[in-house]
Design an enzyme around this catalytic site. Structure first.
Site, PDB file in Angstrom:
ATOM      1  N   SER A 239     -66.105 115.274  95.210  1.00  0.00           N
ATOM      2  CA  SER A 239     -64.919 114.592  95.731  1.00  0.00           C
ATOM      3  C   SER A 239     -65.004 113.074  95.612  1.00  0.00           C
ATOM      4  O   SER A 239     -64.114 112.452  95.051  1.00  0.00           O
ATOM      5  CB  SER A 239     -64.627 115.010  97.183  1.00  0.00           C
ATOM      6  OG  SER A 239     -65.751 114.785  98.000  1.00  0.00           O
ATOM      7  N   LYS A 282     -63.899 120.266  98.504  1.00  0.00           N
ATOM      8  CA  LYS A 282     -62.560 120.489  97.956  1.00  0.00           C
ATOM      9  C   LYS A 282     -61.477 120.064  98.945  1.00  0.00           C
ATOM     10  O   LYS A 282     -60.426 119.547  98.545  1.00  0.00           O
ATOM     11  CB  LYS A 282     -62.391 121.961  97.573  1.00  0.00           C
ATOM     12  CG  LYS A 282     -63.246 122.395  96.390  1.00  0.00           C
ATOM     13  CD  LYS A 282     -62.952 121.565  95.143  1.00  0.00           C
ATOM     14  CE  LYS A 282     -63.722 122.060  93.938  1.00  0.00           C
ATOM     15  NZ  LYS A 282     -63.479 121.220  92.729  1.00  0.00           N
TER      16      LYS A 282
END
Length: 393
Positions: A239, A282
């Protein structure tokens, strides 16, 4: 799915790679015969692309016994250069894309590169440094030639491959054990900052930025057994790497450009076996997508979206260990009872990168045959007496 590029998703080489004849624009089309959806042949593609005509859909839906065959939407071209184009074209000619996270020919990153190339975009890729030599060698030896075929029959051209390890923002961040690691020997300028500078020096600017990389070193561990180090590593590689990538490439993305990443339904639903902090990574990626859409949009008019893709039988996904089970589950329970194709994700990325998506930003776009919409698994014995319809093949 999870890790979108082998055990630490990133990418490769600093030398130009295989090229071919001109790339063509593309669109998406499906052939419908006798009320059945059929896979459109790539052999019938030419230059400008289009979406199939509304009449085809009308004929299909008025058929007395409509059946939906298992099909794959392909990036397609439409009319020949001397004929008018019908439908809405996806035309990326004159655009340049940088795809971070391409290390082989069977993942979502490769599929996105192909669809962008089919639409006319120039392709640059970033490959994880330890995978660089194998990826370059496979390109040179023609091992990927079959996978490089575009709708018009030409081969996808990769103008240049850059070494990239998106875990490191700049040279100062690289620890000594990585600098001296033999898998990094012979490569240079592979941090995010250096990669962006190299692209700027070589090409000046880009129009499309794609983040197709992730890694969770403890992905097979339940969250309660995940170490702090493993959890933070998943966040860093999966991320924050996107935040860093957009931060450093933003100055060279042309106004009105597009940035795309890949996420997974585990960000918002429980997926046992998808551990090690990857579900959290995520979720962070999707949250960051919204914030980045605002910041990049206000600064340069850049659109930022993420594609929530269903499970794919890629080499990287096999590291999770239960990818085949997830694909079977998806096929049995999704509204569209078929296996997802990487091309379908690639075509969605091409749409998001095109002017057709000029008002779409900050979104999570689901490309998973509709599995995200389901609240229960309809293959459960509990529902065996409900006469749930099955796809007719």
């Amino acid at each position: 799915m999870a890790t979108t590029a082998a055990s630490s998703l990133q990418m490769a080489t600093a030398r130009p790679c295989i090229s071919s004849s001109s790339r063509r624009a593309f669109g998406s089309s499906s052939k419908m015969l006798n009320g059945n959806f059929k896979v459109a042949s790539w052999s019938k593609l030419s230059s400008t692309c289009h979406t199939s005509s509304v009449q085809s859909f009308q004929r299909c839906f008025t058929s007395s016994s409509m059946k939906m065959d298992k099909f794959v939407t392909r990036a397609m071209a439409g009319a020949s250069e001397n004929k008018p184009v019908s439908g809405l074209p996806i035309d990326l000619k004159g655009k340049r894309a940088f795809i971070a996270g391409v290390a082989d020919d069977n993942g979502y990153g490769w599929a996105i590169a192909k669809s962008l190339a089919a639409a006319g975009a120039e392709i640059l890729v970033g490959t994880w440094v330890p995978a660089l030599n194998i990826f370059e060698s496979s390109l040179r030896r023609g091992k990927f030639d079959e996978s490089r075929v575009l709708p018009d029959g030409s081969l996808m051209e990769i103008t240049k491959v850059y070494p990239l390890d998106a875990v490191f923002d700049n040279p100062e961040d690289v620890p000594e054990e990585i600098k001296t690691n033999k898998r990094y020997a012979g490569s240079s300028n592979w941090t995010v900052q250096e990669a962006a500078e190299c692209v700027k020096n070589d090409f000046g600017s880009i129009d499309i930025l794609v983040h197709s990389l992730a890694n969770g070193p403890e992905v097979v561990k339940p969250l309660l057994e995940t170490s702090r180090k493993g959890y933070l590593a998943a966040i860093s590689a999966s991320s924050y790497s996107y935040v860093s990538l957009l931060k450093h490439f933003l100055p060279i993305i042309n106004p009105g450009g597009s940035s795309i990443s890949l996420t997974y339904i585990a960000s918002e639903r429980i997926i046992p076996g998808y551990g090690g902090g990857m579900s959290s990574a995520k979720a962070a990626l999707e949250s960051d997508t919204r914030v980045l859409a605002f910041e990049a949009g206000r600064r340069k008019g850049i659109r930022v979206n993420t594609i929530s893709a269903g499970p794919l039988r890629s080499r990287a996904a096999k590291a999770i260990g239960f990818i085949d089970m997830m694909i079977d589950y998806s096929s049995a329970n999704a509204p569209l009872e078929k296996e997802l194709s990487a091309d379908e994700v690639g075509n969605t990325a091409a749409f998001l990168a095109s002017p057709l998506a000029s008002a779409i930003t900050g979104g999570v776009i689901y490309v998973d045959n509709g599995l995200n919409a389901m609240g229960v698994g309809v293959d459960s014995p509990i529902f065996e007496n409900l006469n749930i319809p099955k796809a007719q093949h």
